[in-house]
Design a protein around this motif. Sequence first.
Motif, PDB file in Angstrom:
ATOM      1  N   GLY E 276       4.136 -15.962  -2.308  1.00  0.00           N
ATOM      2  CA  GLY E 276       5.018 -16.485  -3.340  1.00  0.00           C
ATOM      3  C   GLY E 276       4.824 -15.792  -4.674  1.00  0.00           C
ATOM      4  N   ALA E 277       3.543 -15.491  -4.963  1.00  0.00           N
ATOM      5  CA  ALA E 277       3.225 -14.922  -6.264  1.00  0.00           C
ATOM      6  C   ALA E 277       3.054 -13.419  -6.159  1.00  0.00           C
ATOM      7  CB  ALA E 277       1.958 -15.562  -6.813  1.00  0.00           C
ATOM      8  N   ALA E 278       4.009 -12.786  -5.535  1.00  0.00           N
ATOM      9  CA  ALA E 278       3.862 -11.366  -5.219  1.00  0.00           C
ATOM     10  C   ALA E 278       3.658 -10.515  -6.463  1.00  0.00           C
ATOM     11  CB  ALA E 278       5.072 -10.877  -4.445  1.00  0.00           C
ATOM     12  N   GLU E 279       4.285 -10.893  -7.556  1.00  0.00           N
ATOM     13  CA  GLU E 279       4.187 -10.046  -8.741  1.00  0.00           C
ATOM     14  C   GLU E 279       2.772 -10.066  -9.306  1.00  0.00           C
ATOM     15  OE1 GLU E 279       5.622 -12.923  -8.697  1.00  0.00           O
ATOM     16  OE2 GLU E 279       4.634 -14.102 -10.253  1.00  0.00           O
ATOM     17  N   ALA E 280       2.019 -11.078  -8.925  1.00  0.00           N
ATOM     18  CA  ALA E 280       0.673 -11.175  -9.464  1.00  0.00           C
ATOM     19  C   ALA E 280      -0.262 -10.150  -8.840  1.00  0.00           C
ATOM     20  CB  ALA E 280       0.126 -12.589  -9.239  1.00  0.00           C
ATOM     21  N   THR E 281       0.038  -9.724  -7.642  1.00  0.00           N
ATOM     22  CA  THR E 281      -0.874  -8.798  -6.985  1.00  0.00           C
ATOM     23  C   THR E 281      -0.849  -7.435  -7.632  1.00  0.00           C
ATOM     24  OG1 THR E 281       0.893  -8.461  -5.433  1.00  0.00           O
ATOM     25  CG2 THR E 281      -0.961  -9.758  -4.676  1.00  0.00           C
ATOM     26  N   GLY E 282       0.292  -7.051  -8.150  1.00  0.00           N
ATOM     27  CA  GLY E 282       0.381  -5.726  -8.730  1.00  0.00           C
ATOM     28  C   GLY E 282       0.231  -4.658  -7.676  1.00  0.00           C
ATOM     29  N   PHE E 283      -1.011  -4.224  -7.491  1.00  0.00           N
ATOM     30  CA  PHE E 283      -1.179  -3.089  -6.591  1.00  0.00           C
ATOM     31  C   PHE E 283      -2.038  -3.422  -5.390  1.00  0.00           C
ATOM     32  CE2 PHE E 283      -5.513  -2.348  -7.758  1.00  0.00           C
ATOM     33  CZ  PHE E 283      -5.594  -2.943  -8.992  1.00  0.00           C
ATOM     34  N   GLY E 284      -2.462  -4.663  -5.266  1.00  0.00           N
ATOM     35  CA  GLY E 284      -3.416  -5.005  -4.215  1.00  0.00           C
ATOM     36  C   GLY E 284      -2.980  -4.594  -2.826  1.00  0.00           C
ATOM     37  N   GLY E 285      -1.764  -4.998  -2.447  1.00  0.00           N
ATOM     38  CA  GLY E 285      -1.300  -4.734  -1.096  1.00  0.00           C
ATOM     39  C   GLY E 285      -1.261  -3.256  -0.741  1.00  0.00           C
ATOM     40  N   PRO E 286      -0.543  -2.463  -1.539  1.00  0.00           N
ATOM     41  CA  PRO E 286      -0.476  -1.032  -1.226  1.00  0.00           C
ATOM     42  C   PRO E 286      -1.846  -0.375  -1.158  1.00  0.00           C
ATOM     43  CG  PRO E 286       1.155  -1.603  -2.865  1.00  0.00           C
ATOM     44  CD  PRO E 286       0.361  -2.843  -2.627  1.00  0.00           C
ATOM     45  N   VAL E 287      -2.741  -0.775  -2.056  1.00  0.00           N
ATOM     46  CA  VAL E 287      -4.074  -0.162  -2.021  1.00  0.00           C
ATOM     47  C   VAL E 287      -4.728  -0.437  -0.677  1.00  0.00           C
ATOM     48  CG1 VAL E 287      -6.405  -0.323  -2.934  1.00  0.00           C
ATOM     49  CG2 VAL E 287      -4.483  -0.142  -4.495  1.00  0.00           C
ATOM     50  N   LEU E 288      -4.623  -1.689  -0.244  1.00  0.00           N
ATOM     51  CA  LEU E 288      -5.246  -2.028   1.036  1.00  0.00           C
ATOM     52  C   LEU E 288      -4.587  -1.261   2.181  1.00  0.00           C
ATOM     53  CD1 LEU E 288      -5.859  -5.871   0.854  1.00  0.00           C
ATOM     54  CD2 LEU E 288      -7.459  -3.999   0.555  1.00  0.00           C
ATOM     55  N   ILE E 289      -3.276  -1.213   2.152  1.00  0.00           N
ATOM     56  CA  ILE E 289      -2.575  -0.556   3.258  1.00  0.00           C
ATOM     57  C   ILE E 289      -2.897   0.927   3.289  1.00  0.00           C
ATOM     58  CG2 ILE E 289      -0.322   0.038   4.211  1.00  0.00           C
ATOM     59  CD1 ILE E 289       0.719  -2.587   3.121  1.00  0.00           C
TER      60      ILE E 289
END
Lengths: 968, 161, 120, 113, 548, 93
Positions: E276-289
């Motif tokens: 839900g709070a996707a904008e809060a992650t900033g770069f977390g997801g891509p970095v992990l992927i």
Amino acid sequence: MELSPLVLILALPFAASLAVVLFPSTSREPATWITGATMVACFALTVSLYPSVASGEPVRYLGAWLPSLGLNFSLRMDGFAWIFALLVTGIGFLVVMYARYYISAEDPVRRFYMFFLAFTGAMLGVIVAGNLILLVVFWELTSIFSFLLIGYWHHNQAARDGARMALTVTGLGGLALLAGMLLLGHIVGSYDLDAVLQAGDRIRSHPLYVPTLLLILLGTLTKSAQFPFQFWLPNAMAAPTPVSAFLHSATMVKAGVFLMARLWPVLSGTPEWFVIVGIAGMASLVLGAYLAMFQHDLKGLLAYSTISHLGLITLLLSLGSPLAAVAAIFHMLNHATFKASLFMAAGIIDHETGTRDLRRLSGLFRYMPITGTLAMVASAAMAGVPLLNGFLSKEMFFAEAVLTHVDSWLDTAAPYAAVLGSALAVTYSLRLIHSIFMGAPPESFPREPHEPPFWMRFPVMFLVMACLIVGIMPAQTIGPFLHVAVSSVLGEATPSYSLAIWHGFNIPLAMSVIALAAGTLLYLVAGNALERSERPLFLGRIDGQRIFERVTVAISWRFARLIEEVFGTTRLQPQMRLAVAAAIAAGAAPLVMAGLAFGDHRNGTTDLAFAGLWGVGVVCAIAAARLAKFHRLAALALLGGTGLVTCLTFVWLSAPDLAATQLVVEIVTTVLILLGLRWLPKRSRDLAEPTDWLLRLRRWRDLTIAVVAGLGMAVVSYAVMTRTPPETIASFFLDKAYAEGGGRNVVNVILVDFRSFDTLGEITVLGIVALTVFALLRRFRPAPDTIERPEQQLIQRSNDEADPDREPGSTEAEYLYVPSVIMQWMFPVVIVLAVYLFLRGHDAPGGGFAAGVAMAAGFILQYMAAGTVWVENRLRILPVVWIGGGLLVAALTGAAALLFGDPFLKSYFRYGELPLVGKVPMASATLFDLGVFSLVVGATVLMLIAIAHQSIRRLRAARLGEERQRWN
Amino acid sequence: MSRVLPYPLLTAALLLMWLLLTSFSPGQLILGAVVAMGASRAMASLQPDKPRLRRWQIIPRLLGIVTLDILRSNIAVAGVILRGGGRDRRPGFVAIPLELRDRTGLAVLACIVTSTPGTAWVEHAPDTGVLLIHVLDLVDEAEWVSLIKHRYERLLMEIFE
Amino acid sequence: MSHAQDLPGWAALATAALVLLGAALTLIGAIGTLRLRSFFERIHAPTLGTSWGTGAILLASIICFSALGSRPAVQEILIGVFISVTTPVTLMLLARAAIYRDRTEGKGEVPPRAAPRRPD
Amino acid sequence: MELTLAIAIGALTGSGVWLVLRPRTYQLVIGLSLLSYAVNLFIFSMGRLRLGAPPVLGPGGSGNPADYADPVPQALVLTAIVIGFATTALLLVVLLAARGLTGNDHVDGREPR
Amino acid sequence: MEWTRHLLIVPILLPLVTGALLLLIDELRHTAKALISLASCLLLVGTAFALMRLADAAPETGSALSLSYAVAGWPAPFGIVMVLDRLSALMLALTAVLALAALIFSMARWHRAGPHFHTLFHFLLMGLGGAFLTGDLFNLFVFVEVMLAASYGLLLHGSGAFRVRSGLHYIAINLAASLLFLIGVALIYGVAGTLNMADLAQRLPAVPAADRGLLQAGAAILGIAFLIKAGMWPLCFWLPSAYMAAAAPVAAIFVLLTKVGTYALLRLTLLLFAPGAAEATGFGGPVLIWGGMATIAFATFGVLASQAMGRLAGYSVLVSSGTLLAAVGMGDTAVVSGALFYLVSSTFSAAAFFMLIELVERAREPGADLLAVTMEAYGDEAEESEAEERDDEEVGVVMPGALAVLGVCFGLVAILLAGLPPLSGFIAKFAMLSGMLNPAGLGAATATAIPGQTWLLVALIILSGLAALIAMMRTGIRTFWAPLETIVPRVLVVEVAPILGLLALCALLAVQGGALLSYTEAAARTLHAPAAYIQGVLGTVQPGGAPR
Amino acid sequence: MTGAILLWSVAAAQAMLVAAMGCCTYRLIFGPRAQDRVLGLDAMYVSAMLLVLTIGIRTGSTVYFEGALIIAVLGFVSTIALAKFLMRGEVIE
Ligand code: NA
Ligand code: NA
């Protein structure tokens, strides 16, 4: 799982495979019989399913496996699967019968049958799988077991290489197949074979069709050893002949074309299919036949012939016409029969003569006429001679080849390729027969050849008979069964076809004649040349195996090592650099993106003294960084200076607990590092300052990183400090500390009550580290240049020895003569201080930890004053017991709450009334803190003493050495 | 007595320390006594030489003398430093033959000498009893010898020997 | 900072003076460690701080807290006692170490170890 | 105050980072010690600075919570100090063992060529 | 029902008490120590499974409470709470089973190779248990430190040059990571004012925009600490050497350590930065992927380039780390579910491999693997003394037909690592890939096309399996097939039993994979419904019932 | 008034003590010899202790006393360790 016949067919081989293990390895009979019986049973079960299969409705079994992922244990036997199952189990049985004589008693027979049975099960699984993923499961199992079977004689380099290559190639294909099946499932929305077969149009029009097709074809073409993956099959001939007869005629390699036929209704008919499958098939057909001619190894010839015949099937499947598919299916069966019999005949020859080299074999017919006859008939079938089954399917192939399906160069070339392939097949078949059975009898065989036992020859005979019967009366024998198979694949698209020997004079017949004539002519002209050729003409330099090995080694070894070296490191510094850099990047990125502003929350004006204090602290820190390389002692002292300034900061900023703790830790750390310094030899300056510009550059880079990291921390901490604090959980603690925690020192109450769990963990860490230090030092080997006593002691000792009035060691005694008095008298003072700090903790700065370290410092003081031996003669310090006891006290104090139904570590607090004394606060947290105290004392003392003991250990060792010298 | 309270004077001192640290209340007295006795027992296990105070009445006098001496030396040394290290000053070592042999006495002497600015305890040879001190401003060597010997050593020998 | 106002005037002034005195003595001692030329001269300097430097500030503390009435503040005596007992130990050990090092390296200014008096 | 402490944290971090990037084991130990000072001060600073705040509740637990320094970061720092002490000790001993076993004091156990 | 709540503390308390108790028993009483240790471990297994059942009984989403336990009786967010949900229960069960296997293995000889093995071992379990259960960021730090400290001790257990050198790197890097951990936690506290994860998740939306950057910086630095522990490229180079250097049972249990980093990342990303709070992650997801994919790629080449089996095993741990990180980065329920299955399977197989390596290497002719040996050519005399001290012959029943058994085990491990059927490695890989390709479930219409990075990941996962197959085949052939005369190693039943046990578990997971898969699916769904977690923690009820 | 004088003089005293620490730092860094560094550290400890006492006076709080006491009782432990190391090359024999 109900005992559906399908399940039984599948389960029996695996069960039998496990059962074989239970029999003693000494006797080969039970294993053989079990295997044979299993084959018969499976064969019979398959036969029994004929009525339902023939009705057109597949036999099904559905078991749940991973329903949420669409992977079910679903089995499905239609006509095509049925005839294949029959083929597998039937030929399997014959091979077992043959192997009974072939496999020598010295070989690990049990293992052979285990793998053989398991392979059979896996192959049957591929055939009856009703779920794409389940099919992949069995598919991979066939790869694995074929690997084990090919490598059966693994003492042979060739067997090992062949097995490895086979598994590498088919494993690659299998994984690609998995990916393809996943895509197919993604497109169709189901892995169920029935559903997939219904969804042909959707699949072919899907944007993912091409990748799906490529992946699936990668799987099938590798498995069927089709161009350009054909090279593994000849190397797999290092397998025992029964294995080749089974795997490389009827089963393993057939799995590829089987699957292509299985998915033919949904995948074929597109230009992509036509081009890829067509090229692979045509190339395999011609290339295989061409190379087969040049083989000197009998099994090698058969292997290339297999490639060629599978190429024929592949080419047929590529055409996309139902009639071609019929021909393909028919040829699958035919090829299996004659090729299996030929392999077995080859095995007999090998077995009897001890060689498979066509150049050495000759004139065998007079020794083994029956085998020779059988081999000749089978070869004729392979060459497509009329009245044999091979002829029939080849005619159908020719008929399809001349028709134009998709107008392209490929289509135009098909009939020529077909004739060429067939002609070459005639040539190599002739060469096979002529070279082995005709000609002069050989001068020397390893042993005198003669006919094999009847039952070893029987399977060959049986299969050759089948070739003949089918070849003569196709419609009456194989006809109905073929129809069931074909219609189950093609469904409503099943064309009308006739299985007859004679279709009149037509183009296919002409092609057959041309091929037979050309092939014979070629053999007559070039037969001798073939016999003498070192390597195949034109293509001789292209050695599939060598290319494969080179590519494998290049990619999977040299390139991999290069990558590991370039993108990895085993050195610490780059790793630290990366960690720091990553942290800087991680911290900076959000701040750069979101922006950073400082707040205006401030407490107090800038205090010059405080600034000056940190002037001192910063200078100490930088100097420590500068001097740590060559002036270790100075760096240590400077570190102490920085620590002291840190303590003062805590005092200045209203955190006396931190100051006290930091202070005692500071003191003990200094002693600890000093103890360690004794074992670090002096650094000489020869490895000194970098002169090389690269090194300088590196230092500048590190300096930059350090400065950036420092700046970052400064900016972030300043930004937070100047912000108005958020609503924190602290107010709760301040509220409850006295009322419910029973202490006025909130920090201490947090440590021993609110967050006592942290403390428990923290002291465990300390205990663990102490134990580790102790363990590590038990095996400690000092650096060679520190084993000797320190330089000072040597000089002092030699001075003492030079002086007639002094004894060795008197300098030391003299040195501490007066100071040690004071150091000893400080011992009880330190104890009182420790008790004071301990008891005071809950209401004022102090607590178990600071008290424990202080106490430990007291012990260390005694060690310094009088030496290890002296102290340990007087004080029995059992640090490990202190550690264990402390942990137990802390943990059990916490666990006591469980007895009252309260959560772990809940603390109890009340005022007790003592006579004379009055109200005394009693908190269970104090008991917990006692555990902390005990552990800290134990751990700190253990660590320090463990290092200190190295000195006397060294003395003891020296004494031992002296004694040894005296005795020798 | 000696087994229960091996060092009565020490115990008393520790009790005093405890009371100074906490408060002079009955509860703390009891607690302090327990702590002090425990600490003394711990000390006893180290088996140090047991000093005997033969004439403890002299102690206050000694203390007074020392305090004043130190004060005087403070002023003198501060002067030396503020004058810029003093070019005309002559620092040097003085060897003093001591007769005091009691280790505790020597320790107290060491504290006195060291705590007094301008003199530093450098080396003491237990076998010969020669003490080497360093003096910041050495005018007359004999004066320093007599200062140490008569002003401190004598009193200490009276107290401890 | 209310407590400073609570202090009686004499106590405040005495405290102020003693604190300044102690700090000044300590500072002078520290300056001494800078200015004096040899190690054995420098070793005298810190004792300014450990003796009357400490004494004055402790006295200031005693006066301050006694006057504040929070307690009969005499515990500072302990600090004085321990400082004057422990600092000499360090200095003694250090001086001895220094003289040994100087002797080993053959620096001329230090006297040789005192020869024992032999019984005649 | 804030600025001073921020600069202090920065300087300690910088010195520590510089040292942990050096090749000698002893430099590593000193560097990590400096870093742990820096981190302790950093944690401490996260509770904001209070000058002259009473660190201990008044008798009977009296006092307005707003007057006190945030005790949570202090408690965290205490834990961090202990763990830092433990790990420094461990690293030191490992360093000694490595020195003895590998014959040099390079962090990689061998001198770079 | 009430008393079952106290089960939540058992995975921490039991190893702690056992470890402490063992310290009080004389070092020479090996048998007594081993028996106590084993008994405790068995109890732990029981507890873990009870907890798993407890967690699984909870409804999956909606208003359900995750089970929480307020340690010391102070309510969240002020006190420290232990939180049990399906994920933590799964990790605990995994830990317990693995521990049992490693412990049994160590009984043959390793537990006597140095002092206090059992104590360190149980403290490691305590750290793991705490790390998986805690709902408090700083407490997580503490337990991670407990775990690491014990791992330092265990890694160095037995000493020796290679071990000490690798240990130095391992310790130095983990110390750096721990400092980052502290910085991250402190920064989060400084901005958000809380340490409780659930409370933090709840407070996040209220953090003023001006502070958000700092908060994210804190989270990102914390993330780096976890990534170092999880072994993401390029922060992972310490791992293969360290794992190779560790004694076999230690390396086996170490397999779990990287999973702690992954666990924390999974827990925190889904709790704090829920979809839900996707904008809060900033770069977390891509970095992990992308980081995960880089890790897979690098480790795949590492697997291929490895000569020594230990190194190969180390790199295969990295492969699984990378796979998990990338899967966590994708974050879809289906992928996470598959990833959890994969986590279990890959942990078991890598652990079995590490134990197997020791036994297999006993069969090697000395000098058969010269190149691999040169890497260890450092320590000379040190190893001798190690042998000296270890010379008390191991006691126990010798395994008959050792070579065949080892060969079979090796083959099974190879199959597991390559993700080939019929073992759980295949199911795991299939479940993950299936989740990636069909994020909404098989057959559900997907509106959006599958992004390119997913394809890349799918390819990498499959290729890493191929690399494992090639490398394992190469090694296996060299070890079991090539030598003319293989030394038949002296292998004890207690050494083989845990390996066989783990492999049997892998087989069971394949056959009965449905059960675990439905559990991981439920776990993934729970993870994606952080509200339930938050409510379970902050609405916690005292086990004692009595209000304070 | 007197209060202001007190605060001012305490601040001045603190500045002086910090200055004293600065002087010690000079010896700590530049030696020239190891004994000078140890001497500097020892003097620094004393100055630090006095600084703690002045902070106590300034804030009127007695809780800082422990810090000073710890330095008084234990501060010499690290410096004698250093001194002994210089003399004997070993802290505990
Ligand atoms: Na003096
Ligand atoms: Na290993």
